[in-house]
Design a protein around this motif. Structure first.
Motif, mmCIF file in Angstrom:
data_model
loop_
_atom_site.group_PDB
_atom_site.id
_atom_site.type_symbol
_atom_site.label_atom_id
_atom_site.label_comp_id
_atom_site.label_asym_id
_atom_site.label_seq_id
_atom_site.Cartn_x
_atom_site.Cartn_y
_atom_site.Cartn_z
ATOM 1 N N ASN A 257 0.829 -1.152 -0.060
ATOM 2 C CA ASN A 257 0.112 -0.025 0.019
ATOM 3 C C ASN A 257 0.996 1.095 0.129
ATOM 4 O O ASN A 257 0.580 2.327 -0.833
ATOM 5 N N PHE A 258 2.013 1.200 0.960
ATOM 6 C CA PHE A 258 2.829 2.300 0.852
ATOM 7 C C PHE A 258 3.484 2.672 -0.406
ATOM 8 O O PHE A 258 3.541 3.759 -0.747
ATOM 9 N N ALA A 259 3.985 1.365 -0.874
ATOM 10 C CA ALA A 259 4.551 1.673 -2.276
ATOM 11 C C ALA A 259 3.748 2.275 -3.530
ATOM 12 O O ALA A 259 4.203 2.880 -4.290
ATOM 13 N N PHE A 260 2.402 1.716 -3.382
ATOM 14 C CA PHE A 260 1.435 2.123 -4.451
ATOM 15 C C PHE A 260 1.362 3.440 -4.414
ATOM 16 O O PHE A 260 1.259 4.464 -5.296
ATOM 17 N N ARG A 261 1.198 3.922 -3.118
ATOM 18 C CA ARG A 261 0.696 5.553 -2.984
ATOM 19 C C ARG A 261 2.039 6.355 -3.358
ATOM 20 O O ARG A 261 1.832 7.476 -3.751
ATOM 21 N N ALA A 262 3.201 5.709 -3.051
ATOM 22 C CA ALA A 262 4.597 6.522 -3.581
ATOM 23 C C ALA A 262 4.807 6.518 -4.938
ATOM 24 O O ALA A 262 5.581 7.303 -5.138
ATOM 25 N N THR A 263 4.256 5.688 -5.690
ATOM 26 C CA THR A 263 4.579 5.492 -7.029
ATOM 27 C C THR A 263 3.149 5.530 -8.078
ATOM 28 O O THR A 263 3.581 5.880 -9.333
ATOM 29 N N ALA A 264 2.091 5.411 -7.624
ATOM 30 C CA ALA A 264 0.903 5.441 -8.498
ATOM 31 C C ALA A 264 0.773 4.135 -9.241
ATOM 32 O O ALA A 264 0.217 4.362 -10.540
ATOM 33 N N SER A 265 1.530 3.333 -9.207
ATOM 34 C CA SER A 265 1.461 2.085 -10.090
ATOM 35 C C SER A 265 1.595 1.002 -9.420
ATOM 36 O O SER A 265 2.087 0.333 -8.469
ATOM 37 N N TRP A 266 0.494 0.056 -9.588
ATOM 38 C CA TRP A 266 0.429 -1.329 -9.073
ATOM 39 C C TRP A 266 1.668 -2.170 -9.313
ATOM 40 O O TRP A 266 2.098 -2.810 -8.467
ATOM 41 N N SER A 267 2.034 -2.253 -10.546
ATOM 42 C CA SER A 267 3.098 -3.167 -10.835
ATOM 43 C C SER A 267 4.572 -2.618 -10.373
ATOM 44 O O SER A 267 5.359 -3.548 -9.774
ATOM 45 N N VAL A 268 4.774 -1.529 -10.374
ATOM 46 C CA VAL A 268 5.988 -0.772 -9.799
ATOM 47 C C VAL A 268 5.870 -1.121 -8.299
ATOM 48 O O VAL A 268 6.870 -1.478 -7.420
ATOM 49 N N VAL B 32 -3.033 12.472 -7.031
ATOM 50 C CA VAL B 32 -2.752 12.747 -5.678
ATOM 51 C C VAL B 32 -1.041 13.024 -5.524
ATOM 52 O O VAL B 32 -0.622 13.777 -5.014
ATOM 53 N N ARG B 33 -0.357 11.932 -6.227
ATOM 54 C CA ARG B 33 1.182 12.505 -6.465
ATOM 55 C C ARG B 33 1.566 13.786 -6.846
ATOM 56 O O ARG B 33 2.387 14.551 -6.606
ATOM 57 N N GLN B 34 0.824 14.205 -7.834
ATOM 58 C CA GLN B 34 0.993 15.498 -8.596
ATOM 59 C C GLN B 34 0.843 16.631 -7.637
ATOM 60 O O GLN B 34 1.497 17.468 -7.452
ATOM 61 N N VAL B 35 -0.278 16.732 -6.840
ATOM 62 C CA VAL B 35 -0.554 17.433 -5.821
ATOM 63 C C VAL B 35 0.669 17.424 -4.838
ATOM 64 O O VAL B 35 0.966 18.680 -4.323
ATOM 65 N N LEU B 36 0.844 16.405 -4.396
ATOM 66 C CA LEU B 36 1.904 16.077 -3.327
ATOM 67 C C LEU B 36 3.339 16.704 -3.791
ATOM 68 O O LEU B 36 4.280 17.131 -2.821
ATOM 69 N N GLY B 37 3.322 16.827 -5.171
ATOM 70 C CA GLY B 37 4.750 17.355 -5.712
ATOM 71 C C GLY B 37 4.766 18.660 -5.279
ATOM 72 O O GLY B 37 6.124 19.244 -5.588
ATOM 73 N N ARG B 38 3.838 19.543 -4.627
ATOM 74 C CA ARG B 38 3.841 20.895 -4.348
ATOM 75 C C ARG B 38 4.596 20.952 -3.182
ATOM 76 O O ARG B 38 4.982 22.352 -2.660
#
Length: 199
Positions: free
Chosen positions: A43-54, A136-142
């Motif tokens: 779950n942590f890794a998905f939220r950090a990458t936005a990719s299920w496979s990664v 979400v990752r794009q917003v967190l990029g701020r």
């Protein structure tokens, strides 16, 4: 490699016991630790990458790194009751390494588990699709990277503030101030409501 230590009781082993077993290269303890935390790491890794496979690759990389370090004798004893803060810190390092190398996929020395991943639990509806998580990752990029790290560990992964401080190797006061600054900066964004109030 060592077989499982003799069972002293029917109670579930603590994280400290499992971690000690990993340090002693007990495969059964490593497997038990993997079963206990692979979904939280995923779950942590998905939220950090936005990719299920990664995210799958990052889980594999995290646990493969742990086992490699156990074989090398370089795993430090657990200093808290839970192994999760250290596992998330390791996963975060794998995420950062992946970004630095500019790779979307990781090559692993060992494969930790052959079975396909089950659907992750504890993932809210707003992150079930990669497109949503990418936004979400794009917003967190701020916000700065060090503030994102605190959001990922405290808000998304449920670590308490001392666990986050331990995992990141920073003072508790620094965790609190980074979390407050991140929440303030993101309060008016679409993810602001998901970040909650004071921890």
């Amino acid at each position: 490699m060592t077989d499982r230590r003799p069972e002293a009781s029917l109670a579930e082993p603590t994280d400290v016991e499992l971690w000690d077993g990993v340090c002693d290269r007990v495969e059964a303890d490593f497997a038990a630790l993997f079963r206990r935390y692979n979904k939280a790491v995923y779950n942590f890794a998905f939220r950090a990458t936005a990719s299920w496979s990664v995210a799958e690759d990052l889980v594999q990389a995290t646990f493969a790194t742990l086992w490699r370090r156990a074989r090398e004798g370089t795993v430090d004893p657990l200093k808290r009751d839970s192994a999760l803060p250290i596992l998330l810190a390791m996963t975060r390092n794998e995420v950062l390494n992946t970004h630095k190398m500019g790779k979307r996929r990781l090559r692993l020395v060992e494969k930790v588990e052959e079975q396909p991943w089950s659907d992750p639990d504890n993932v809210d509806e707003w992150v079930e699709q990669e497109a949503s998580m990418a936004r979400v990752r794009q917003v967190l990029g701020r916000i700065p990277e060090e503030q994102r790290a605190v959001i990922e560990m405290v808000v998304w992964s449920g670590l308490d503030l001392p666990e986050c401080a331990y995992a990141l190797g920073i003072p508790l006061g620094t965790v609190k101030s980074r979390l407050a600054r991140a929440r303030k900066k993101l309060a008016t964004t679409e993810v602001g409501a998901l970040l909650g109030g004071d921890a």
